[in-house]
Design an enzyme around this catalytic site. Structure first.
Site, PDB file in Angstrom:
ATOM      1  N   CYS A  16       0.843  -1.204   0.000  1.00 46.72           N
ATOM      2  CA  CYS A  16       0.000   0.000   0.000  1.00 46.72           C
ATOM      3  C   CYS A  16       0.874   1.249   0.000  1.00 46.72           C
ATOM      4  O   CYS A  16       2.106   1.164   0.083  1.00 46.72           O
ATOM      5  CB  CYS A  16      -0.945   0.016   1.200  1.00 46.72           C
ATOM      6  SG  CYS A  16      -0.087   0.136   2.786  1.00 46.72           S
ATOM      7  N   CYS A  19       3.428   1.686   2.775  1.00 47.25           N
ATOM      8  CA  CYS A  19       4.701   0.962   2.586  1.00 47.25           C
ATOM      9  C   CYS A  19       5.677   1.829   1.801  1.00 47.25           C
ATOM     10  O   CYS A  19       6.878   1.884   2.108  1.00 47.25           O
ATOM     11  CB  CYS A  19       4.461  -0.340   1.835  1.00 47.25           C
ATOM     12  SG  CYS A  19       3.292  -1.466   2.618  1.00 47.25           S
ATOM     13  N   ASP A 438      11.719  26.167 -32.301  1.00 44.95           N
ATOM     14  CA  ASP A 438      12.865  26.596 -33.092  1.00 44.95           C
ATOM     15  C   ASP A 438      12.448  26.475 -34.561  1.00 44.95           C
ATOM     16  O   ASP A 438      11.548  25.697 -34.884  1.00 44.95           O
ATOM     17  CB  ASP A 438      14.061  25.689 -32.779  1.00 44.95           C
ATOM     18  CG  ASP A 438      15.227  25.951 -33.707  1.00 44.95           C
ATOM     19  OD1 ASP A 438      15.613  27.118 -33.839  1.00 44.95           O
ATOM     20  OD2 ASP A 438      15.740  24.977 -34.305  1.00 44.95           O
ATOM     21  N   ASP A 637      15.674  20.936 -32.127  1.00 44.33           N
ATOM     22  CA  ASP A 637      16.228  19.744 -32.779  1.00 44.33           C
ATOM     23  C   ASP A 637      17.035  18.893 -31.810  1.00 44.33           C
ATOM     24  O   ASP A 637      17.543  17.838 -32.185  1.00 44.33           O
ATOM     25  CB  ASP A 637      17.071  20.122 -33.992  1.00 44.33           C
ATOM     26  CG  ASP A 637      18.287  20.955 -33.639  1.00 44.33           C
ATOM     27  OD1 ASP A 637      18.952  21.424 -34.559  1.00 44.33           O
ATOM     28  OD2 ASP A 637      18.574  21.135 -32.436  1.00 44.33           O
ATOM     29  N   ASP A 641      19.972  23.234 -29.666  1.00 39.40           N
ATOM     30  CA  ASP A 641      19.108  23.981 -28.755  1.00 39.40           C
ATOM     31  C   ASP A 641      19.162  23.463 -27.319  1.00 39.40           C
ATOM     32  O   ASP A 641      18.224  23.655 -26.554  1.00 39.40           O
ATOM     33  CB  ASP A 641      17.659  23.918 -29.259  1.00 39.40           C
ATOM     34  CG  ASP A 641      17.520  24.482 -30.653  1.00 39.40           C
ATOM     35  OD1 ASP A 641      18.026  25.590 -30.880  1.00 39.40           O
ATOM     36  OD2 ASP A 641      16.929  23.817 -31.509  1.00 39.40           O
TER      37      ASP A 641
END
Length: 761
Positions: A16, A19, A438, A637, A641
């Site tokens: 659960c 835990c 871009d 790309d 960038d």
């Protein structure tokens, strides 16, 4: 994350959300650990440390709080001891459910049948007798509790003794309370107040059986949530046909080395990444690109492991094998995303960590209130309602709500060619309000191409293109290369060329088929006494459209006009339109001159342009865009960038297969296709919507039913919630969350055709 290291651990024994919190706290307390996150759905812990922590110290810390930990393998997606243990546990649960059900059914029929079926009580009393009936139920229930149900006591009692109760503790307490009370009522009824010696064996037996059934169904559903990883691993064949020692032989893929020459026949999967050396074919690369159309491959072209050779046969040279392949990197990214934790989950973890102790406190209060204020027999009412509270309130559904949706969502994304490097990117992308692109290589192809060829009166288009391309063959300028490529693409035969000369920045001159051909700007041709006035209007129109016009003269006469430009990608307008339809603001950031940038933006359907931005100015441009508090996604790309991708709230790297720069981006589009951007955003929205549904169900269920189990409806409506129904409802809540998460496997983004949908599925 300089100087930081990462260890992944498979955790066993978690049931659960409480835990999860305990394991996380134990790991974070280990010296040297900077961050530890634990995922209930994957049963995995991701630990970031400064180098001081070891696997042994982390395993010891996990063991101290009552759970098991093993290090995951180095090979992504490889089977681990923990994964094998989970499979064995699922099989054991299946047998336990059948055994428990076989023992529980007679108990349920003997006890509940007497209440539900008229006349059955008298039949049982006359046929079996009250005392034998009680003894049969006591024996069968004891076998259920301390046979299939022993797993709850083995895990729950130690957790209780550590003052860290979990779901197992709740089940152990609830069932043992009902069983103990019933045993006293059976063998020492004089110990109980008058009229309170009732038996509840069926409650204890049915609770164990229902919760075992719920766990088994959960185990099966969790197996389906991780099917994306299994599917990816199945994409790689087991063997490859390798040319060694002058002959071809089948070799296990695990034994391939860089430089091996591998033959691929029609219909076979490519084993590893490499470059075609002989032959040609069409390869289906949908597993990396999300696009089903096969791609033509010739010598020198790259191929990716896991893709399918459709037609021809070829030999390729292995370049990346084992953990270095694109497929391995995809598996690593999907595993990392599935193991991630969304910000929305932090609150859930805090709540669930304290939820079980709170439930136990509520059960104690319920017992005391009913014992002191309840009707006769007060002890019976107190016991039944306290057990119902213990059983119904387990926070399993809350612990599973977020990670299961992440697992299924990121797996579905991988099938669509969208890779989330971090689970957090799912939530960040959902909140995005601005998408900045871009230009070069992202919205456009990144290389100049012939866009227009306007022959002068009396000129043939193909003849003119062949002459221009022949003249440009000696040129190294990108514009000249674009003209040659256009002629080759058209299948034209180029005439012989001689006496080539180039004037930098102005144009070229060559003798083509015995005629003098000039290609260049207007001023240069006019300096060569060529009248360009007939086509200056067309040239001005092309310039306004961000195209570079080139005049062509043959034998001293104006023969036509060419236009070369970095053309917009074919599906750019579609992607931009979809983003706008989703209510997002779209911006283009470029270093181009404003006129050129605005022309491209108009063609793409983009209204906002930030032009003449230097490469190091993109970060500042992004900061300016989000000053209003709106999260910004940047699409680039993935290579040039990197700073902008890292700075944006969400960086989306758009590239193809082997060239993607995955380190700087949060999301990677394997295909380089722009429609992947709206698809990724739509999927993130669908996943977060699914998580909210799960959390609402889990919290609403617990909030609404705990008071009902405690008996608040008894006075006004006479309603009590039986522990048996509480157990069924608890199991169903977890199953609902898992089933709801699995709906994401059917996610179909806008713009995905039926054929593509079938291909991805």
């Amino acid at each position: 994350m300089s100087g930081k290291k990462r260890i992944d651990l498979d955790i066993t024994g978690m049931t659960c959300g409480g835990c999860v919190g305990r394991v996380e706290r134990a790991l974070n307390a280990v010296p040297g650990v900077t961050e530890a996150t634990v995922n209930l759905a994957t049963a995995r812990a991701n630990v970031t440390h400064s180098g001081d922590a070891t696997v042994e110290t982390l395993q010891s810390a996990v063991a101290d709080v009552g759970y098991g930990a093993t290090a995951t393998g180095d090979t992504p997606g490889a089977d681990s001891p923990a994964a094998d243990a989970r499979e064995k546990d699922a099989e054991a649960l299946k047998h336990a459910v059948w055994f428990a059900a076989a023992l529980t059914l007679p108990v349920f029929v003997l006890e509940m049948g007497s209440h539900l079926i008229p006349g059955m009580h008298h039949w049982v009393m006359h046929t079996i007798g009250e005392r034998p009936n009680q003894l049969i139920q006591a024996l069968l229930t004891t076998l259920v509790l301390f046979g299939p149900g022993l797993r709850f006591f083995r895990a729950g009692v130690p957790a209780l003794l550590r003052a860290a109760p979990d779901m197992n503790s709740l089940v152990a307490l609830g069932t043992s309370a009902a069983w103990s009370y019933s045993m006293v009522a059976t063998f020492a009824p004089h110990w109980l107040p008058e009229d309170t010696a009732h038996i509840y064996f069926e409650a204890a037996a049915v609770i164990v059986t229902l919760i075992l059934l719920g766990r088994y169904l959960e185990a099966r559903a969790r197996g389906r949530t991780s099917s994306a990883i299994k599917h990816l691993l199945q994409l790689q064949p087991d063997t490859a046909r390798v040319q060694r020692d002058g002959r071809e032989q089948d070799v296990p893929v695990a034994e391939l080395v860089t430089g091996d020459r591998i033959r691929v026949r029609p219909g076979e999967r490519i084993a590893v990444d490499g470059e075609i050396a002989e032959g040609s074919s069409f390869v289906n690369e949908s597993m990396i690109s999300g696009e089903p159309l096969p791609v033509a491959k010739e010598p020198g072209d790259k191929v990716v492991g896991g893709t399918v050779n459709e037609r021809g046969s070829f030999v390729f040279r292995a370049e990346r094998v084992g953990a270095d392949t694109v497929l391995a990197s995809i598996v690593r990214m999907v595993e990392a995303a599935q193991g991630g934790k969304l910000p929305i989950q932090a609150l859930v973890d805090k709540v669930t960590l304290w939820f079980v102790p709170a439930v136990m406190a509520a059960a104690v209060v319920t017992f005391v209130v009913w014992l002191l204020l309840g009707p006769t027999p007060a002890l019976t009412f107190a016991l039944v309602n306290a057990v119902a509270v213990l059983i119904i309130a387990c926070p399993c559904a809350m612990g599973l709500a977020t990670p299961t949706s992440i697992m299924v969502g990121t797996g579905r994304a991988a099938e669509l060619g969208i890779l989330f490097r971090h689970g957090e990117a799912l939530q960040s992308l959902r909140d995005t309000g601005i998408v900045a692109f871009d230009k070069t290589g992202t919205l456009t192809r990144g290389e100049p191409r012939l866009t227009d060829l306007i022959p002068a009166a009396g000129q043939d288009r193909d003849t003119l293109l062949a002459q221009v391309a022949a003249a440009e063959q000696g040129s190294e300028h990108p514009l000249g290369r674009a003209l040659v490529d256009a002629a080759e693409a058209a299948g034209l035969t180029l005439p012989a060329t001689s006496q080539f000369s180039a004037t930098a920045g102005r144009g070229i001159e060559a003798t083509v088929g015995g005629e003098r051909v000039l290609v260049g700007n207007r001023q240069w041709l006019e300096d060569q006494n060529v009248d360009t006035s007939a086509m200056q209007k067309e040239a001005a129109s092309l310039s306004a459209a961000a195209k570079s016009p080139l005049y062509v003269a043959v034998a001293g006469q104006l023969a036509g006009l060419c236009a070369v430009a970095d053309a917009l990608k074919p599906n750019a307008r579609q992607a931009i339109a979809q983003l706008k339809a989703m209510g997002l603001k779209v911006v283009m950031i470029t270093g181009d001159q404003r006129a050129t940038a605005q022309a491209i933006a108009r063609e793409a359907g983009i209204d906002d342009v930030l032009a003449e931005v230097m490469p190091d100015g993109k970060v500042e441009a992004l900061e300016k865009l989000r000053r209003g508090g709106t999260p910004v996604a940047f699409v680039g790309d993935g290579i040039n960038d990197a700073p902008a991708l890292a700075t944006a709230d969400v960086g989306i790297a758009i590239g193809t297969g082997t060239d993607i720069a995955i380190e700087s981006a949060d999301v990677v589009l394997m295909s380089g296709q722009l429609p992947g951007v709206p698809r990724a955003i739509a999927l993130s929205r669908a996943t977060l919507r699914n998580i909210r549904q799960n959390l609402f169900w889990a919290f609403a269920y617990n909030t609404a039913l705990i008071p009902v189990a405690a008996g608040v409806l008894y006075v006004p409506l006479g309603i009590l919630l039986s522990p048996v129904f509480a157990a069924g409802a608890m199991a169903l809540s977890s199953l609902f969350v898992l089933t709801n998460a699995l709906r994401l496997k059917r996610f179909r983004p806008a713009g995905l055709t039926g054929d593509e949908q079938g291909e991805h599925a």
